[in-house]
Design an enzyme around this catalytic site. Structure first.
Site, PDB file in Angstrom:
ATOM      1  N   SER A 105      -7.431  -9.541 -36.569  1.00  0.00           N
ATOM      2  CA  SER A 105      -6.206  -9.409 -37.363  1.00  0.00           C
ATOM      3  C   SER A 105      -6.420  -8.669 -38.676  1.00  0.00           C
ATOM      4  O   SER A 105      -5.466  -8.111 -39.225  1.00  0.00           O
ATOM      5  CB  SER A 105      -5.613 -10.789 -37.659  1.00  0.00           C
ATOM      6  N   ASP A 134      -5.564 -15.584 -45.443  1.00  0.00           N
ATOM      7  CA  ASP A 134      -5.908 -15.119 -44.092  1.00  0.00           C
ATOM      8  C   ASP A 134      -5.610 -13.618 -43.955  1.00  0.00           C
ATOM      9  O   ASP A 134      -4.878 -13.039 -44.747  1.00  0.00           O
ATOM     10  CB  ASP A 134      -5.121 -15.940 -43.075  1.00  0.00           C
ATOM     11  N   GLU A 191       4.998 -13.454 -41.575  1.00  0.00           N
ATOM     12  CA  GLU A 191       4.084 -13.612 -40.434  1.00  0.00           C
ATOM     13  C   GLU A 191       4.179 -14.995 -39.784  1.00  0.00           C
ATOM     14  O   GLU A 191       4.015 -16.014 -40.462  1.00  0.00           O
ATOM     15  CB  GLU A 191       2.624 -13.412 -40.889  1.00  0.00           C
ATOM     16  N   ASP A 201      -0.833 -16.994 -32.901  1.00  0.00           N
ATOM     17  CA  ASP A 201      -2.238 -16.672 -32.647  1.00  0.00           C
ATOM     18  C   ASP A 201      -3.131 -17.905 -32.738  1.00  0.00           C
ATOM     19  O   ASP A 201      -3.952 -18.153 -31.847  1.00  0.00           O
ATOM     20  CB  ASP A 201      -2.684 -15.628 -33.684  1.00  0.00           C
ATOM     21  N   HIS A 249      -2.121  -7.754 -32.205  1.00  0.00           N
ATOM     22  CA  HIS A 249      -3.023  -7.721 -31.047  1.00  0.00           C
ATOM     23  C   HIS A 249      -2.473  -8.737 -30.065  1.00  0.00           C
ATOM     24  O   HIS A 249      -1.521  -9.461 -30.381  1.00  0.00           O
ATOM     25  CB  HIS A 249      -4.452  -8.088 -31.451  1.00  0.00           C
TER      26      HIS A 249
END
EC number: 3.1.3.1
Lengths: 669, 669
Positions: free
Chosen positions: A227, A286, A441, A446, A492
């Site tokens: 990421s 993150d 986000e 994920d 991704h």
């Protein structure tokens, strides 16, 4: 594209030198030969975008690349830059900056798994320079040429894209479903939307977006990205290396000197003083939020990431940065003073000193003024999932999750929707004319896919969709919808899909693994989704018959008898019973041997009514991994036509930057 | 959409009656209550499209649905049809056809897996009628009402879409990559196209298509479809049940009386005498080609399918059909006389009698006249894969594969590209004014994914892409490109993805399963694709360095040291060593017990250097299964704008039919 005459032959060797081991391990990504230029060959720039250049010359001391007698890297290397059709100039002269200082260092790497198993690293000596904060303004082709060791040459063909400075959108709202694939979107729709005879009666908000694209997510130097790397591509237009944020990774020891690339947040702030919002359900240091302002090849430098949000890059000359308008997420451990925070400082206090309102729960968030900058940190580590906040609420009672660093639980956390809507209110209030860029986000799609917790992952996806719907409504209400480019994409994939249904009652009643597998229904026997049925134990005719609420699109029942037969394409050892994990997020694999930290087996308390599935990943993996797949891009608003068909992740940056008018085709006067 | 006043309440019970077991097993798809109308509620029609109506009334004799005292189905049921705002009429009067004969039969089913395990089927008595070859012309809403058993009522809301008869395209070329997902496309691109620093130097032909969509593939009565059902949706605009071709599945014994829906091939032939081409690499009686002309709920009626290609539907009044211009594929066992052919007849002779040129190998195919109709059958069963035809050619030497039914091998087989280009030549020659509809299927993407043979599956995908490229070039050369809608899509997915690379040399050198897993490289360690490197054993500087041929986009090396770490989300027991299967298509699982035909274990001769992965599918499964995921739709040409964003598989039919001008909003005079 025209290339340097000598380039094609060079590339043929450089890019396909199998013995140079550009595979499991690499000497340095983007540098298959012994001379390295970063940014490397084939990259594109926005006109006027700031970047650093790193050149390195390598002297391998052992291994397959060693050159007899060449044990010290050539320190007399030269770098020249030419615009196509013009004369080449030494780089410092071309950019009108002083010649950088020569640097030297050593590093080691493994040529392959056999070398690693035998503990025989390859050693490399390096001579290097860095050219800091340069920019290319005129669109066109450029060639950077590194000459070293007499006749060795490395070329980098660079393209400055022909993008006019004209601005077409006032605002950009970019939603990132971290790890979100088309497969997951399909599964989320099935869970939450009623279908009659194969026809959906309602659909996802993202299903209504007029333009669809696919973006290719590969890294600079590996076809599977993380990421950090992909966020760098999305925000700066430059693919990089796994773990790198806003830089190309060099081979030096420090993670803070790698060559930087200016991000969309930095450019928009520099050129327009535009509003910047950063919202995530992850700990806010993150990778996906971090890549908007951080510049380090090590995404694990969490404290420094938080400092970069507030103060920008302070160790080198770089673009001016004064902090985002909005920063909302988890990750309190980098804010309260202690070993997690940068230099042990209290970052709540640091933000407050710079006039941020600091809020630590949803109640305070809602009450916050819309005219101040705001920092909202709502939990230690990642925020609680939608499923735990809304269905299995007792899981919020987890000590030491409160954002104040106390022993308390973070029970009053906002969701992505609450954070995003508040962010929009503040951005709209503070930047009524300049416009804003908001990145929001859904991080735990994920995170929960990593731990094979499909229910929680899909809950996060549905919360993202609910957030998108609310965002469109809010933008419409404030009259900004037609001036706002809204994008939804991912960074991704994970190899997730749904292949049928599971009769969990039958599965739980069987004794052996092979019998339990008989509970799985495929094709015709997959049947219909029972997640839209309110209550399986209620008598017929009562609330078993869903009264479907228009406007709230989450499953009515997360624990039906017939669940989804879901899976990933690569796993650690684990067990599956295909039932919701009611007691909190799943932990599929454990290091139960006690002898090694890299030997994971099935977690003996996870999904105990199920059957064991042996893993395919290395036994050091305690969770699933990312996948190759192109990910979807949904767009609407100004410039939506730029995001149809198939393109690279970097094209998202160029499309957004073009739409916001971030190109500058001549230097500031 | 307005619905019948009583409808919503009815639906709430009907669609969500969990005890009615509309799950692993269903009494009858599309009929959750005891009164059934097929086509069911919520379906759409093209104006003027022919269809049959089946009504059934069920009397359950035992099980959870039994009604005490009701052991004989009501034979006095009535069906009425009304256009919204107009009076309801008895169906026969509405369509001006004779009242159909009453039919009765019985059938049995299992309510769930426990009932099946206990061998306690539920029994149902049925009364039914069929209204044959009707059509609705005026766009708008219609309500079909079935009344039975005093006060019971079943409604079906039907929509005739508002599509004008105007024709916008002369030709349609529809490519179907059977089972092809976005994930597979991404993997195929990686295998065959060179990338430098994350930037592809060439791309797939489908990457250049301007409009991208996603289609939802669900069935009428299950969320996982098969290829029969989905082909029915793509060609007729009606979702059906697994195994059904061009019909809704009823509960009667014969598979030849189910209610039919007219397909795009039939309508285009009927209205315009347009050219029809059918090309597939499967045995040509397989579902995807079959659904263009066959009408049966049992896709396994292969002989009858072949007869339907030539003679259309002969057992009921139906649309006129005189055979396609082109029929190319495998499946000779349904052509040479014997137990595989319809009524034991010689279908080569049957086709020849109707003026078809019959060709049985690529040489004859190339030599065939473009002015005759052509039947080309090139092998028994499915045609050989691209990988076997082009790389591991000795695998073609397989006795009894020759299309003449002899003991010979089918060594001279065309590929999808050769068949498709010849089909285009014939269609263009025979229909210079009427235009044509060509369906070209890369069938073995699906077939090879089923058997976990990822290399062969991706080879088929790349052959499809090569075919698309050649098709665009040919259409351009004959001046038809701008008048041709070209679509590329799939019919369903498989849960495939790529998560990294495998150092096969390291894997093969390890002794234990857990050690072998250490050969897998993820993220940064996935590295770069080595499939574009010509020869791993050649010395450096020779052909190890790929001289990439522009225009031929297949891997240079299918057996590199570093392969793809690929997988599926659901498998039988099998073993993986992540290396190409050189000796022919893979067989991952075997029934080794000898006691049962439904107990599959890992094939002990498959991928012997690898490690065993236990399956998750029922042990009766010898191969992988389909998945849920939305599949991509790439389009270019007239009407391309109809295929952007997210939509249902049925919308592909409506989009193509609208573009070809197949709507008729009033009956023929």
């Amino acid at each position: 594209m025209r290339t340097h005459p000598g380039l094609k032959a060079t590339l043929a060797i450089a890019a396909f030198c199998a013995q140079c081991a550009a595979q499991t391990y690499q000497r340095l990504g983007g540098c298959p030969t012994l001379g390295c230029i970063l940014p490397p060959d084939q990259v594109d720039f926005l006109p006027g975008q700031y970047f650093d250049i790193r050149v390195e010359v390598h002297a391998p001391l052992n291994g397959s690349e060693v050159i007899p007698g060449y044990t010290t890297p050539d320190t007399n290397f030269t770098l020249t830059i030419e615009k196509e059709g013009q004369a080449a100039k030494p780089a410092a002269a071309f950019f009108n900056i002083p010649e950088p200082t020569l640097e030297t260092w050593n590093f080691t790497w493994y040529e392959d798994l056999f070398a690693k198993a035998a503990h025989t690293p390859s050693q490399v000596k390096v001579a290097a320079k860095a050219y800091r904060r340069v920019a290319l303004y005129e669109p066109g082709q450029y060639i950077a040429t590194l000459k070293y060791r007499d006749s060795s040459t490395t070329y980098a063909n660079w393209t400055v894209r022909d993008i006019t400075p004209a601005r077409k959108a006032k605002n950009v709202v970019m939603f990132i479903g971290d790890g979100m694939t088309t497969n997951m979107i399909t599964a989320g729709r099935l869970l939450a939307h009623q279908s009659v005879n194969g026809k959906y009666q309602t659909k996802l908000a993202m299903d209504s977006f007029p333009v669809l694209g696919h973006q290719m997510t590969h890294s600079l130097d590996s076809f599977i990205t993380d990421s950090a790397n992909s966020a760098t591509a999305l925000y700066s237009g430059h693919k990089s290396t796994v773990n790198a944020l806003g830089v190309y990774a060099d081979s030096s020891k420090t993670p803070f000197d790698d060559p930087k690339i200016e991000t969309i947040a930095e450019i928009f702030h520099r050129l327009y003083n535009g509003g910047i919002g950063i919202v995530s359900t992850a700990f806010i240091a993150d990778a996906t939020p971090a890549a908007l302002t951080a510049h380090t090849r090590d995404r694990g430098q969490y404290g420094a990431v938080i400092d970069s949000f507030l103060n920008g890059i302070t160790n080198y000359t770089w673009t001016n940065w004064t902090g985002p308008d909005v920063l909302f997420g988890g990750g309190a451990e980098q804010f309260y003073p202690g070993k997690g925070s940068f230099q042990g400082k209290d970052y709540y206090a640091e933000f407050a000193k710079k006039d941020y309102a600091v809020v630590l729960n949803n109640t305070a968030l809602q009450a916050a003024s819309n005219s101040s900058k705001a920092l909202g940190i709502f939990s230690v580590s990642n925020m609680a999932t939608w499923l735990d906040r809304n269905v299995y609420k007792k899981n919020l009672n987890k000590p030491k999750t409160a954002p104040d660093g106390s022993n308390s639980s973070a029970t009053d956390q906002p969701g992505l929707k609450e954070m995003t809507l508040k962010a929009l209110e503040i951005l709209h209030t503070r930047h009524p004319k300049d416009g804003f860029f908001l990145m929001s986000e859904a991080a735990s799609i994920d995170k929960q896919m990593h731990t094979l917790d499909y229910d929680r992952a899909l809950g996060e996806l549905l919360e993202l969709d609910d957030t998108i719907k609310a965002t469109l409504q809010y933008l419409e209400a404030i009259g900004e919808l037609n001036d706002t480019l809204v994008l939804i994409t991912a960074d991704h994939g994970h190899g997730f899909d749904v292949m049928g249904s599971v009769d969990t009652r039958f599965l739980n009643a069987q004794d052996t693994a092979r019998e339990k597998r008989g509970a799985i229904g495929t094709y015709q026997e997959s049947g219909l989704s029972q997640y839209v049925v309110a209550n399986r134990s209620a008598p017929l005719g009562s609330d078993q018959n869903l009264v479907y609420s228009q406007g709230v699109h989450f499953p009515a029942n997360w624990d039906p008898r017939y669940t989804l037969f879901s899976g990933l394409t690569a796993n650690p050892d684990h067990r599956e019973n295909y039932q919701v994990h009611k007691n909190g997020p799943r932990l599929p694999a454990l290091n139960v041997t006690g002898f090694s930290s890299t030997d994971y087996y099935v977690n003996y308390v996870d999904a105990v009514t199920g059957f064991v599935i042996n893993g395919t990943l290395p036994v050091s993996a305690d969770q699933g991994v990312h996948s190759l797949t192109d990910v979807p891009v949904f767009s609407q608003g100004p410039c939506q036509e730029s995001f149809g068909g198939v393109f690279g992740n970097v094209d998202i940056f160029f499309g957004m930057a073009a739409c916001l008018g971030l190109s500058r085709t001549s230097p500031p006067s």
